[in-house]
Design a protein around this motif. Structure first.
Motif, PDB file in Angstrom:
ATOM      1  N   PRO A 118      59.049 -31.835   4.851  1.00  0.00           N
ATOM      2  CA  PRO A 118      58.728 -31.420   6.231  1.00  0.00           C
ATOM      3  C   PRO A 118      59.944 -30.945   7.017  1.00  0.00           C
ATOM      4  O   PRO A 118      59.823 -30.048   7.867  1.00  0.00           O
ATOM      5  CB  PRO A 118      58.117 -32.667   6.855  1.00  0.00           C
ATOM      6  CG  PRO A 118      58.376 -33.794   5.945  1.00  0.00           C
ATOM      7  CD  PRO A 118      58.609 -33.225   4.583  1.00  0.00           C
ATOM      8  N   GLU A 119      61.118 -31.497   6.682  1.00  0.00           N
ATOM      9  CA  GLU A 119      62.330 -31.105   7.442  1.00  0.00           C
ATOM     10  C   GLU A 119      62.598 -29.598   7.321  1.00  0.00           C
ATOM     11  O   GLU A 119      63.125 -28.975   8.239  1.00  0.00           O
ATOM     12  CB  GLU A 119      63.544 -31.885   6.920  1.00  0.00           C
ATOM     13  CG  GLU A 119      63.486 -33.397   7.157  1.00  0.00           C
ATOM     14  CD  GLU A 119      62.707 -34.152   6.083  1.00  0.00           C
ATOM     15  OE1 GLU A 119      62.090 -33.502   5.205  1.00  0.00           O
ATOM     16  OE2 GLU A 119      62.712 -35.401   6.121  1.00  0.00           O
ATOM     17  N   THR A 120      62.249 -29.043   6.148  1.00  0.00           N
ATOM     18  CA  THR A 120      62.487 -27.613   5.937  1.00  0.00           C
ATOM     19  C   THR A 120      61.839 -26.785   7.042  1.00  0.00           C
ATOM     20  O   THR A 120      62.479 -25.973   7.706  1.00  0.00           O
ATOM     21  CB  THR A 120      61.882 -27.205   4.573  1.00  0.00           C
ATOM     22  OG1 THR A 120      62.491 -27.977   3.533  1.00  0.00           O
ATOM     23  CG2 THR A 120      62.080 -25.719   4.308  1.00  0.00           C
ATOM     24  N   TYR A 121      60.556 -27.029   7.257  1.00  0.00           N
ATOM     25  CA  TYR A 121      59.812 -26.211   8.237  1.00  0.00           C
ATOM     26  C   TYR A 121      60.258 -26.565   9.651  1.00  0.00           C
ATOM     27  O   TYR A 121      60.393 -25.702  10.513  1.00  0.00           O
ATOM     28  CB  TYR A 121      58.314 -26.501   8.127  1.00  0.00           C
ATOM     29  CG  TYR A 121      57.677 -26.267   6.776  1.00  0.00           C
ATOM     30  CD1 TYR A 121      57.580 -27.306   5.849  1.00  0.00           C
ATOM     31  CD2 TYR A 121      57.146 -25.034   6.422  1.00  0.00           C
ATOM     32  CE1 TYR A 121      56.978 -27.111   4.608  1.00  0.00           C
ATOM     33  CE2 TYR A 121      56.536 -24.839   5.190  1.00  0.00           C
ATOM     34  CZ  TYR A 121      56.459 -25.885   4.285  1.00  0.00           C
ATOM     35  OH  TYR A 121      55.859 -25.701   3.065  1.00  0.00           O
ATOM     36  N   ARG A 122      60.478 -27.841   9.910  1.00  0.00           N
ATOM     37  CA  ARG A 122      60.754 -28.284  11.282  1.00  0.00           C
ATOM     38  C   ARG A 122      62.091 -27.714  11.785  1.00  0.00           C
ATOM     39  O   ARG A 122      62.179 -27.217  12.915  1.00  0.00           O
ATOM     40  CB  ARG A 122      60.740 -29.819  11.359  1.00  0.00           C
ATOM     41  CG  ARG A 122      60.992 -30.403  12.737  1.00  0.00           C
ATOM     42  CD  ARG A 122      60.128 -29.872  13.859  1.00  0.00           C
ATOM     43  NE  ARG A 122      58.693 -29.902  13.622  1.00  0.00           N
ATOM     44  CZ  ARG A 122      57.892 -30.908  13.963  1.00  0.00           C
ATOM     45  NH1 ARG A 122      58.400 -31.986  14.551  1.00  0.00           N
ATOM     46  NH2 ARG A 122      56.589 -30.857  13.724  1.00  0.00           N
ATOM     47  N   VAL A 123      63.111 -27.729  10.931  1.00  0.00           N
ATOM     48  CA  VAL A 123      64.408 -27.185  11.376  1.00  0.00           C
ATOM     49  C   VAL A 123      64.256 -25.706  11.724  1.00  0.00           C
ATOM     50  O   VAL A 123      64.728 -25.243  12.767  1.00  0.00           O
ATOM     51  CB  VAL A 123      65.486 -27.383  10.288  1.00  0.00           C
ATOM     52  CG1 VAL A 123      66.749 -26.564  10.624  1.00  0.00           C
ATOM     53  CG2 VAL A 123      65.844 -28.858  10.150  1.00  0.00           C
ATOM     54  N   MET A 124      63.556 -24.958  10.895  1.00  0.00           N
ATOM     55  CA  MET A 124      63.401 -23.519  11.175  1.00  0.00           C
ATOM     56  C   MET A 124      62.498 -23.289  12.387  1.00  0.00           C
ATOM     57  O   MET A 124      62.769 -22.414  13.208  1.00  0.00           O
ATOM     58  CB  MET A 124      62.868 -22.795   9.941  1.00  0.00           C
ATOM     59  CG  MET A 124      63.931 -22.713   8.861  1.00  0.00           C
ATOM     60  SD  MET A 124      63.528 -21.609   7.509  1.00  0.00           S
ATOM     61  CE  MET A 124      62.603 -22.723   6.451  1.00  0.00           C
ATOM     62  N   ALA A 125      61.468 -24.116  12.545  1.00  0.00           N
ATOM     63  CA  ALA A 125      60.601 -23.965  13.729  1.00  0.00           C
ATOM     64  C   ALA A 125      61.382 -24.294  14.990  1.00  0.00           C
ATOM     65  O   ALA A 125      61.241 -23.620  16.023  1.00  0.00           O
ATOM     66  CB  ALA A 125      59.391 -24.876  13.597  1.00  0.00           C
ATOM     67  N   LEU A 126      62.260 -25.292  14.922  1.00  0.00           N
ATOM     68  CA  LEU A 126      63.099 -25.634  16.088  1.00  0.00           C
ATOM     69  C   LEU A 126      64.064 -24.489  16.398  1.00  0.00           C
ATOM     70  O   LEU A 126      64.524 -24.333  17.526  1.00  0.00           O
ATOM     71  CB  LEU A 126      63.865 -26.934  15.836  1.00  0.00           C
ATOM     72  CG  LEU A 126      63.021 -28.220  15.894  1.00  0.00           C
ATOM     73  CD1 LEU A 126      63.814 -29.415  15.374  1.00  0.00           C
ATOM     74  CD2 LEU A 126      62.541 -28.489  17.317  1.00  0.00           C
ATOM     75  N   ARG A 127      64.337 -23.667  15.370  1.00  0.00           N
ATOM     76  CA  ARG A 127      65.209 -22.499  15.598  1.00  0.00           C
ATOM     77  C   ARG A 127      64.377 -21.275  15.958  1.00  0.00           C
ATOM     78  O   ARG A 127      64.848 -20.161  15.993  1.00  0.00           O
ATOM     79  CB  ARG A 127      66.067 -22.230  14.355  1.00  0.00           C
ATOM     80  CG  ARG A 127      67.168 -23.272  14.189  1.00  0.00           C
ATOM     81  CD  ARG A 127      68.102 -22.986  13.045  1.00  0.00           C
ATOM     82  NE  ARG A 127      69.319 -23.806  13.184  1.00  0.00           N
ATOM     83  CZ  ARG A 127      69.986 -24.331  12.160  1.00  0.00           C
ATOM     84  NH1 ARG A 127      69.548 -24.129  10.910  1.00  0.00           N
ATOM     85  NH2 ARG A 127      71.076 -25.047  12.363  1.00  0.00           N
ATOM     86  N   GLY A 128      63.086 -21.472  16.153  1.00  0.00           N
ATOM     87  CA  GLY A 128      62.218 -20.416  16.685  1.00  0.00           C
ATOM     88  C   GLY A 128      61.493 -19.576  15.668  1.00  0.00           C
ATOM     89  O   GLY A 128      60.945 -18.514  16.004  1.00  0.00           O
ATOM     90  N   SER A 129      61.437 -19.990  14.411  1.00  0.00           N
ATOM     91  CA  SER A 129      60.751 -19.140  13.413  1.00  0.00           C
ATOM     92  C   SER A 129      59.255 -19.060  13.719  1.00  0.00           C
ATOM     93  O   SER A 129      58.647 -20.007  14.215  1.00  0.00           O
ATOM     94  CB  SER A 129      60.943 -19.719  12.004  1.00  0.00           C
ATOM     95  OG  SER A 129      60.243 -20.946  11.881  1.00  0.00           O
ATOM     96  N   GLU A 130      58.691 -17.884  13.416  1.00  0.00           N
ATOM     97  CA  GLU A 130      57.228 -17.718  13.513  1.00  0.00           C
ATOM     98  C   GLU A 130      56.624 -17.484  12.130  1.00  0.00           C
ATOM     99  O   GLU A 130      55.406 -17.516  11.963  1.00  0.00           O
ATOM    100  CB  GLU A 130      56.903 -16.512  14.411  1.00  0.00           C
ATOM    101  CG  GLU A 130      57.243 -16.711  15.881  1.00  0.00           C
ATOM    102  CD  GLU A 130      56.782 -15.532  16.744  1.00  0.00           C
ATOM    103  OE1 GLU A 130      57.041 -14.374  16.381  1.00  0.00           O
ATOM    104  OE2 GLU A 130      56.144 -15.791  17.784  1.00  0.00           O
TER     105      GLU A 130
END
Ligand code: ING
Length: 303
Positions: A177-189
């Motif tokens: 889960p950390e993979t997606y969360r770090v990128m989502a926190l960096r604004g990925s769509e």
């Protein structure tokens, strides 16, 4: 609303004897099919220039080095870059990277992102390496990524491209889960991920018989819990005695599977991704700013 037509370009088996020239010709054929169906971005699999060599234990350095790229594009991959530029299609490409840094040979399981103008956008080096760093006695196929690669040293970055913000991951990363969360926190769509997933990873049938379920579960959860589109592309099929699952898929921020491959061979699946769909989830259930409580999450980043 903002849309992006994305494609997962699934590769069937790559034999040990297949040359890069033969593989690149297949990748270009997939590009053309994706273009004919309106794709603007194509996601190829992990390690998609050779057979999945970490299934074997090799010790001869020259034999091992033959599976890596020392330049990207190189002589044999340049035609793929040229074809994509002519078709005005951006792409994600997974390959084994060999670099010499400060006189030291370093090896990574790598992906790159190239935009529709053929410009290099970014590079990712796989962080979560599954399996082992030495052969396991009781396994039919080995899984030696910790022997052939170092953990990635570039982090989980997000790149402005294709009118949105795009992140990259590779294979086992999609289970964390950390993979997606770090990128989502960096604004990925949108997150792009290639994979090679054998259906006998543990030799325990209770576990291995759920490989396809765990594949879908990981990707759908990651997409939904982080309001991201996820384009996940397999290298699939019966490859050198190993069965690699297919199921290349395009998953919406809702967690819904919008498109999925039905074969375990070369196959393109395409979807028109509504990038504004993520906005609804980010304004309500996954509004990170309003709902997250980081002071209670510290344990996640401790060793
Ligand atoms: N492959 C597999 C993956 O994470 C694996 C390893 C296979 C894990 C089957 C669990 C079950 O999808 C790579 N290359 O990471």
């Amino acid at each position: 609303s903002r849309t992006l037509v994305a494609a997962a370009a699934q590769m069937g088996p790559i034999a040990l004897s297949d040359t890069r020239r033969e593989v690149v010709a297949r990748l270009i054929a997939l590009l053309h099919e994706a273009a004919s169906r309106g794709a603007e971005l194509v996601v190829f699999p992990e390690l998609t220039l050779t057979t999945f060599f970490p299934r074997w234990y090799m010790t001869d350095p020259d034999e091992i080095d033959a599976f890596y790229e020392t330049e990207m594009p190189g002589r044999e991959t340049l035609p793929l870059f040229e074809a994509a530029k002519k078709l005005r299609i951006g792409f994600y490409l997974g390959y084994a990277e060999l670099v010499v840094e400060n006189g030291v040979k370093r090896r990574f399981n790598t992906s790159i992102l190239v935009d529709r103008d053929g410009e290099f956008v970014g590079k990712y080096r796989k962080i979560h390496l599954p399996g082992w760093d030495a052969p396991q006695p009781d396994l039919k196929s080995q899984h030696l990524e910790k022997y052939y690669f170092e953990p990635g040293d570039l982090g989980f970055n997000v790149f402005e491209a294709f009118g949105t913000r795009v992140g990259m991951a590779i294979c086992n990363d999609r289970r964390w889960p950390e993979t997606y969360r770090v990128m989502a926190l960096r604004g990925s769509e949108m997150i792009l991920v290639g994979y090679n997933t054998p259906d006998d990873h543990t030799g325990n049938f209770d576990f291995d018989s759920l490989t396809q379920f765990h594949n879908q579960l990981s990707i759908q959860a990651g997409a939904y819990q982080n309001s991201n589109w996820v384009i996940a592309t397999a290298k699939a099929g019966h490859e050198e005695g190993s069965n690699l699952i297919g199921q290349s898929m395009i998953v919406a921020p809702s967690g819904q599977i919008v498109a999925m491959a039905t074969s375990t061979d070369d196959e393109v699946v395409v979807a028109k991704c509504d990038l504004d769909m993520a906005a609804l989830y980010r304004k309500t259930i996954f509004d990170f700013a309003r709902h997250r409580e980081p002071e209670h999450y510290r344990l996640i980043v401790e060793n």
